[in-house]
Design an enzyme around this catalytic site. Structure first.
Site, short mmCIF file in Angstrom:
data_model
loop_
_atom_site.label_atom_id
_atom_site.label_comp_id
_atom_site.label_asym_id
_atom_site.label_seq_id
_atom_site.Cartn_x
_atom_site.Cartn_y
_atom_site.Cartn_z
N SER A 164 -50.59 16.07 -15.77
CA SER A 164 -51.57 15.18 -14.78
C SER A 164 -50.80 15.47 -13.53
O SER A 164 -51.05 16.48 -12.92
CB SER A 164 -51.30 13.28 -15.13
OG SER A 164 -52.17 13.07 -15.27
N LYS A 216 -64.11 -9.36 -3.21
CA LYS A 216 -62.26 -9.98 -3.42
C LYS A 216 -61.53 -10.58 -4.34
O LYS A 216 -61.56 -10.96 -5.16
CB LYS A 216 -62.37 -10.74 -2.23
CG LYS A 216 -60.77 -11.34 -1.10
CD LYS A 216 -60.85 -9.64 -0.62
CE LYS A 216 -59.99 -9.96 0.73
NZ LYS A 216 -59.57 -8.96 0.91
#
Length: 295
Positions: A164, A216
């Site tokens: 990765s 939010k």
């Protein structure tokens, strides 16, 4: 104050480029230390490995005496700057070298730039054994390595794995060597959302999110993850995954379709060569000796 909640913020509910099995290990280890061990099973702490290149393989005990009075983040061995990249990779660790099972992109960058300016450094070897780590900071560092490629020889010498984010770094080097039992690949991005709402409810704790703006605090751990929020998070993961694919394709001279076709799979030893993810199968010591012979 314990650093574990801060580390959890960097690994949960954010995109990370790490081998999935190691992600489970890190999650389990952190869960235990955050008092939510009942949610996870198993796991072990990632430990820092010793130096990969033993004296006998590279030519005697003098080869290991590479630290200077002022540590610049690398060991100088026979004109080669050895930069150690081990454990989980994080954006900012605040040290030049691996520490407590982690390596910081900030330390790697400073060590690399110092080695490039050091007239005694003729080549650079990244000593890599890492499952990957944070996406934040990864591709900026990879681009720095890619831009510097050609100024001095840069080899990624794996001992054992570069998965990765660690593979993203390795792919930017001139040459990648992998042991017979080592691995490459896992070109993908994952996200782990932690939903603590039921556990908190059973404990008699209610968290009320008061927000201005529809999105939010989206993806916070105190509420179940909604379908729309999941879709937006998936879109972010997909964008970063395509960036990863394009970066590896550029670095390794492959087609993006070839990298995408690996489906974030991992490759053992010479299977990495066939995938175009490595250049030679070699033990770390033999690879280091080969780099010495090119100088």
């Amino acid at each position: 104050m314990t650093p574990f909640p801060h580390l959890a913020q960097r690994l949960f509910n954010v995109p990370i480029a790490i081998h999935p099995q190691k992600a489970e290990v890190v999650m389990a280890a952190l869960a235990d230390r955050l008092g939510i061990a009942s949610m996870f099973r198993g796991g072990e702490l990632i430990s820092l490995k010793p130096q990969a290149f033993d004296d006998e393989e590279i030519g005697g005990p003098s080869s290991r005496s590479g630290r200077r009075e002022r540590d610049q983040g690398y060991d100088l061995v026979g004109g080669i700057a050895v930069i150690h990249v081990t454990g989980t990779l994080v954006q900012k660790l605040g040290t030049l070298r691996p520490y407590s099972g982690m390596t910081g992109y900030d330390g790697i960058r400073l060590a690399l730039l110092a080695a490039m300016q050091d007239p005694d450094v003729l080549a650079i070897a990244f000593d890599i054994d890492s499952p990957g780590g944070e996406v934040a900071g990864c591709f900026d560092l990879v681009d720095v390595v890619y831009r510097l490629r050609g100024e001095k020889p840069m080899w990624a010498i794996l001992d054992e794995n570069a998965f990765s984010a660690a593979y993203a770094l390795a792919s930017a080097c001139d040459r990648i060597t992998v042991p017979r039992t080592g691995g490459t690949g896992s070109v993908g991005v994952i996200g782990m959302h932690v939903d603590l709402s039921q556990a908190l409810g059973k404990a008699g704790i209610t968290v009320t999110m008061i927000r201005h703006g529809e999105h939010k605090a989206e993806g916070n751990p105190y509420e179940p993850l909604g379908k729309d929020a999941l879709g937006r998070m998936q879109a972010d993961i997909d964008t970063m995954g395509e960036l990863f694919i394009d970066t590896v394709a550029r670095n390794r001279g492959l087609k993006a379709s070839e990298v995408r076709a690996t489906k974030a799979g991992t490759f053992l030893g010479d299977a990495g060569l066939r995938a175009g993810f490595a250049d030679v199968v070699s033990s770390p010591g033999a690879a280091f000796r080969a780099l010495l012979n090119t100088l």
